[in-house]
Design a protein around this motif. Structure first.
Motif, PDB file in Angstrom:
ATOM      1  N   GLU A 221      -2.174  19.790 -18.590  1.00 21.48           N
ATOM      2  CA  GLU A 221      -1.605  19.228 -17.370  1.00 21.48           C
ATOM      3  C   GLU A 221      -2.503  18.137 -16.796  1.00 21.48           C
ATOM      4  O   GLU A 221      -2.021  17.083 -16.347  1.00 21.48           O
ATOM      5  N   ILE A 222      -3.802  18.392 -16.815  1.00 15.79           N
ATOM      6  CA  ILE A 222      -4.736  17.406 -16.268  1.00 15.79           C
ATOM      7  C   ILE A 222      -4.732  16.140 -17.123  1.00 15.79           C
ATOM      8  O   ILE A 222      -4.769  15.012 -16.592  1.00 15.79           O
ATOM      9  N   ARG A 223      -4.685  16.296 -18.457  1.00 19.73           N
ATOM     10  CA  ARG A 223      -4.662  15.112 -19.318  1.00 19.73           C
ATOM     11  C   ARG A 223      -3.433  14.254 -19.038  1.00 19.73           C
ATOM     12  O   ARG A 223      -3.505  13.023 -19.013  1.00 19.73           O
ATOM     13  N   TYR A 224      -2.283  14.903 -18.839  1.00 19.26           N
ATOM     14  CA  TYR A 224      -1.053  14.163 -18.545  1.00 19.26           C
ATOM     15  C   TYR A 224      -1.182  13.405 -17.220  1.00 19.26           C
ATOM     16  O   TYR A 224      -0.796  12.225 -17.116  1.00 19.26           O
ATOM     17  N   GLN A 225      -1.742  14.063 -16.208  1.00 20.63           N
ATOM     18  CA  GLN A 225      -1.907  13.409 -14.911  1.00 20.63           C
ATOM     19  C   GLN A 225      -2.917  12.268 -14.990  1.00 20.63           C
ATOM     20  O   GLN A 225      -2.734  11.209 -14.368  1.00 20.63           O
ATOM     21  N   LEU A 226      -3.982  12.469 -15.759  1.00 21.04           N
ATOM     22  CA  LEU A 226      -4.979  11.404 -15.913  1.00 21.04           C
ATOM     23  C   LEU A 226      -4.373  10.177 -16.587  1.00 21.04           C
ATOM     24  O   LEU A 226      -4.643   9.032 -16.190  1.00 21.04           O
ATOM     25  N   ASP A 227      -3.561  10.403 -17.624  1.00 20.56           N
ATOM     26  CA  ASP A 227      -2.906   9.269 -18.292  1.00 20.56           C
ATOM     27  C   ASP A 227      -2.003   8.513 -17.321  1.00 20.56           C
ATOM     28  O   ASP A 227      -1.952   7.275 -17.341  1.00 20.56           O
ATOM     29  N   SER A 228      -1.299   9.244 -16.468  1.00 15.97           N
ATOM     30  CA  SER A 228      -0.424   8.599 -15.490  1.00 15.97           C
ATOM     31  C   SER A 228      -1.229   7.780 -14.491  1.00 15.97           C
ATOM     32  O   SER A 228      -0.873   6.632 -14.169  1.00 15.97           O
ATOM     33  N   TYR A 229      -2.320   8.336 -13.985  1.00 17.89           N
ATOM     34  CA  TYR A 229      -3.147   7.608 -13.034  1.00 17.89           C
ATOM     35  C   TYR A 229      -3.790   6.370 -13.673  1.00 17.89           C
ATOM     36  O   TYR A 229      -3.859   5.299 -13.054  1.00 17.89           O
ATOM     37  N   GLU A 230      -4.266   6.498 -14.909  1.00 16.22           N
ATOM     38  CA  GLU A 230      -4.860   5.351 -15.590  1.00 16.22           C
ATOM     39  C   GLU A 230      -3.832   4.251 -15.812  1.00 16.22           C
ATOM     40  O   GLU A 230      -4.141   3.056 -15.686  1.00 16.22           O
ATOM     41  N   SER A 231      -2.601   4.641 -16.132  1.00 17.00           N
ATOM     42  CA  SER A 231      -1.536   3.647 -16.285  1.00 17.00           C
ATOM     43  C   SER A 231      -1.260   2.925 -14.971  1.00 17.00           C
ATOM     44  O   SER A 231      -1.086   1.696 -14.943  1.00 17.00           O
ATOM     45  N   ASN A 232      -1.238   3.663 -13.877  1.00 14.15           N
ATOM     46  CA  ASN A 232      -1.020   3.036 -12.567  1.00 14.15           C
ATOM     47  C   ASN A 232      -2.151   2.076 -12.208  1.00 14.15           C
ATOM     48  O   ASN A 232      -1.909   0.979 -11.671  1.00 14.15           O
ATOM     49  N   LEU A 233      -3.384   2.484 -12.505  1.00 17.72           N
ATOM     50  CA  LEU A 233      -4.520   1.604 -12.197  1.00 17.72           C
ATOM     51  C   LEU A 233      -4.475   0.328 -13.041  1.00 17.72           C
ATOM     52  O   LEU A 233      -4.754  -0.769 -12.536  1.00 17.72           O
ATOM     53  N   ARG A 234      -4.110   0.458 -14.315  1.00 20.29           N
ATOM     54  CA  ARG A 234      -4.001  -0.745 -15.159  1.00 20.29           C
ATOM     55  C   ARG A 234      -2.896  -1.669 -14.654  1.00 20.29           C
ATOM     56  O   ARG A 234      -3.037  -2.900 -14.690  1.00 20.29           O
ATOM     57  N   MET A 235      -1.804  -1.091 -14.200  1.00 22.63           N
ATOM     58  CA  MET A 235      -0.713  -1.907 -13.657  1.00 22.63           C
ATOM     59  C   MET A 235      -1.164  -2.658 -12.410  1.00 22.63           C
ATOM     60  O   MET A 235      -0.906  -3.869 -12.266  1.00 22.63           O
ATOM     61  N   TYR A 236      -1.853  -1.950 -11.504  1.00 21.92           N
ATOM     62  CA  TYR A 236      -2.369  -2.615 -10.307  1.00 21.92           C
ATOM     63  C   TYR A 236      -3.358  -3.723 -10.667  1.00 21.92           C
ATOM     64  O   TYR A 236      -3.323  -4.817 -10.081  1.00 21.92           O
ATOM     65  N   ASP A 237      -4.252  -3.445 -11.608  1.00 21.35           N
ATOM     66  CA  ASP A 237      -5.242  -4.450 -12.010  1.00 21.35           C
ATOM     67  C   ASP A 237      -4.562  -5.701 -12.560  1.00 21.35           C
ATOM     68  O   ASP A 237      -4.966  -6.833 -12.252  1.00 21.35           O
ATOM     69  N   ASN A 238      -3.522  -5.501 -13.379  1.00 20.87           N
ATOM     70  CA  ASN A 238      -2.816  -6.650 -13.947  1.00 20.87           C
ATOM     71  C   ASN A 238      -2.109  -7.456 -12.868  1.00 20.87           C
ATOM     72  O   ASN A 238      -2.152  -8.697 -12.879  1.00 20.87           O
ATOM     73  N   GLN A 239      -1.478  -6.777 -11.916  1.00 22.50           N
ATOM     74  CA  GLN A 239      -0.769  -7.491 -10.857  1.00 22.50           C
ATOM     75  C   GLN A 239      -1.733  -8.218  -9.932  1.00 22.50           C
ATOM     76  O   GLN A 239      -1.395  -9.281  -9.388  1.00 22.50           O
ATOM     77  N   VAL A 240      -2.910  -7.655  -9.732  1.00 24.39           N
ATOM     78  CA  VAL A 240      -3.898  -8.313  -8.868  1.00 24.39           C
ATOM     79  C   VAL A 240      -4.546  -9.486  -9.582  1.00 24.39           C
ATOM     80  O   VAL A 240      -4.726 -10.572  -9.003  1.00 24.39           O
ATOM     81  N   GLN A 241      -4.921  -9.305 -10.834  1.00 23.44           N
ATOM     82  CA  GLN A 241      -5.620 -10.349 -11.571  1.00 23.44           C
ATOM     83  C   GLN A 241      -4.705 -11.518 -11.939  1.00 23.44           C
ATOM     84  O   GLN A 241      -5.162 -12.659 -12.027  1.00 23.44           O
TER      85      GLN A 241
END
Length: 357
Positions: A221-241
Motif C-alpha cells: 500500500e505504501i509503495r502504491y501511494q509513494l508512486d502516486s505522490y512521486e508522479s504528482n511531484l514530477r507533474m508539478y515540476d514539469n508545469q513549473v519548469q
C-alpha cells in the motif's frame, strides 16, 4: 506464546502506521522509541520475557494511537489543515508558480510565421506539446493551433521575439500558485518513506506468517501511494519548469489593424473586408456548384421524371372527367329525345276520304 508475540508485533505496527500517517513530517524521538520497543521484543532471551514485552507494548500502542488522533484533531481545529499538511508560513521563498500564456495572431505569411514558432521553441529548449493545422475547403484560409512548453526563465524572451512578426489579435496570461499543494504532497511522501523504512526493519525480524503477511500488505500500500505522490511531484515540476503557451494563427489576405486612428480608416477597412467576404462567398458558391454537378444532374433527372409522371396522371384524370361529362351529356340528350317522341300526338289526316258520287 507465539500468538501473544504476534499480537504485540501487530499492535506496534498499527501504532507506527498511525503515528507516521497522522503526524506527517514530525520526525521526532517517538518513532525511535517505538522502533526500539519493537526490536527489544524480538531480542529477549526467553519466551516468557518476549510475552511480557508484547503484552507491555500493546497498551503503549493504544496510547500512541490516541495521541496521534489527538494531534490530527488539534491540527484540523486550529488552522483547517491536517497534521501532514504544511502551514503557509513554513514554505520557503522558492514558490511554485505555473505561468500560462494565450496568444492569437493573424498573418499573411502563414508558412513563415508557423515555421518561426517551431524554430524558436526548439532553440530555447522547449517543445511542442500538440499542434493542429486546418484549411477551409471554400476560402482556402488556413488555421493553426500550437500548445508550446517553454522554459520559464526563457518565456519572456520568447514572447519578445514574436513582437512585430505577425498581427497580434489578443493576448492573455495568468499564473497559478501551487506552492502549498506541492509542499503538502512532499510532506506526505516523506512521512510514508519513514514508515516504509521502519516496516522493512520489522519485516526482517518477523518470525510468524501473520506478521509477515500484514507487513507485506502495508508495504504494498505504501509503495502504491509513494508512486502516486512521486508522479504528482514530477507533474508539478514539469508545469513549473515549462510554461504553457497556447498560440492560434489565422491566415488573412487583409490584416485587421490593431489600432484604428479614424472613422475613415474603419470604413475603409470594413469595405475591404466586405468585398473580400463577397468574393469568398461567390468563389465558394461557384466551387460548390461545379463540384455538385453529378448530384445536380441526378437530382434534375429525378425531378423531371416526377414532373412527367405527375402530368400524365393529371391528364388521365382530366380525360376521365371529360369522358364522364360527355357520357352524361349524351345520356341527357337521349333521354330528352325519347321523352319528346313519347309526348308527341298521333298524326291525323286533315281531310277525310272523298265521297264517291
Amino acid at each position: 506464546m507465539r500468538k501473544h508475540i504476534t499480537g504485540g508485533l501487530l499492535a506496534a505496527l498499527l501504532a507506527i502506521s498511525v503515528t507516521a500517517g497522522g503526524c506527517g513530517s514530525r520526525e521526532s524521538g517517538d518513532m525511535v522509541v517505538e522502533e526500539t520497543a519493537a526490536e527489544a521484543a524480538y531480542n529477549y532471551d526467553s519466551m516468557e520475557m518476549a510475552e511480557e514485552a508484547a503484552m507491555d507494548m500493546a497498551p503503549r500502542a493504544e496510547m500512541k494511537m490516541a495521541a496521534a488522533g489527538a494531534a490530527v484533531a488539534d491540527g484540523v481545529s486550529d488552522g483547517g489543515l491536517s497534521a501532514n499538511q504544511v502551514m503557509p508560513e513554513e514554505i520557503s521563498a522558492d514558490r511554485k508558480l505555473i505561468r500560462n500564456v494565450s496568444l492569437g495572431y493573424q498573418t499573411d505569411q502563414f508558412e513563415r510565421f508557423t515555421a518561426m514558432l517551431q524554430e524558436e521553441t526548439a532553440k530555447l529548449g522547449g517543445y511542442i506539446e500538440s499542434s493542429d493545422m486546418s484549411k477551409d475547403a471554400y476560402s482556402s484560409i488556413r488555421h493553426a493551433y500550437f500548445e508550446l512548453r517553454i522554459p520559464k526563465e526563457k518565456l519572456d524572451s520568447f514572447l519578445a521575439g514574436l513582437d512585430g512578426e505577425a498581427n497580434l489579435l489578443h493576448r492573455s496570461e495568468y499564473t497559478q500558485d501551487v506552492t502549498l499543494e506541492y509542499h503538502d504532497v512532499e510532506s506526505r511522501k516523506k512521512a510514508l518513506e519513514t514508515e516504509y523504512d521502519t516496516l522493512l526493519r520489522l519485516l526482517e525480524q518477523a518470525d510468524s506468517m501473520d506478521a509477515i503477511l500484514a507487513l507485506n500488505q502495508r508495504l504494498s500500500e505504501i509503495r502504491y501511494q509513494l508512486d502516486s505522490y512521486e508522479s504528482n511531484l514530477r507533474m508539478y515540476d514539469n508545469q513549473v519548469q515549462y510554461s504553457r503557451v497556447s498560440v492560434s494563427v489565422e491566415e488573412a489576405k487583409i490584416l485587421t489593424p490593431a489600432a484604428e486612428s479614424s472613422a475613415w480608416d474603419k470604413i475603409r477597412q470594413g469595405f475591404k473586408q466586405n468585398l473580400e467576404d463577397v468574393g469568398e462567398t461567390l468563389a465558394g458558391l461557384g466551387i460548390f456548384l461545379l463540384s455538385s454537378i453529378p448530384t445536380l444532374i441526378v437530382l434534375g433527372l429525378f425531378i423531371a421524371a416526377a414532373v412527367f409522371i405527375i402530368r400524365r396522371i393529371i391528364r388521365r384524370i382530366r380525360r376521365k372527367k371529360e369522358q364522364k361529362k360527355e357520357q352524361k351529356k349524351e345520356q341527357k340528350n337521349i333521354q330528352q329525345a325519347d321523352g319528346a317522341e313519347e309526348n308527341a300526338p298521333a298524326d291525323k289526316p286533315e281531310n277525310g276520304p272523298a265521297d264517291e258520287n
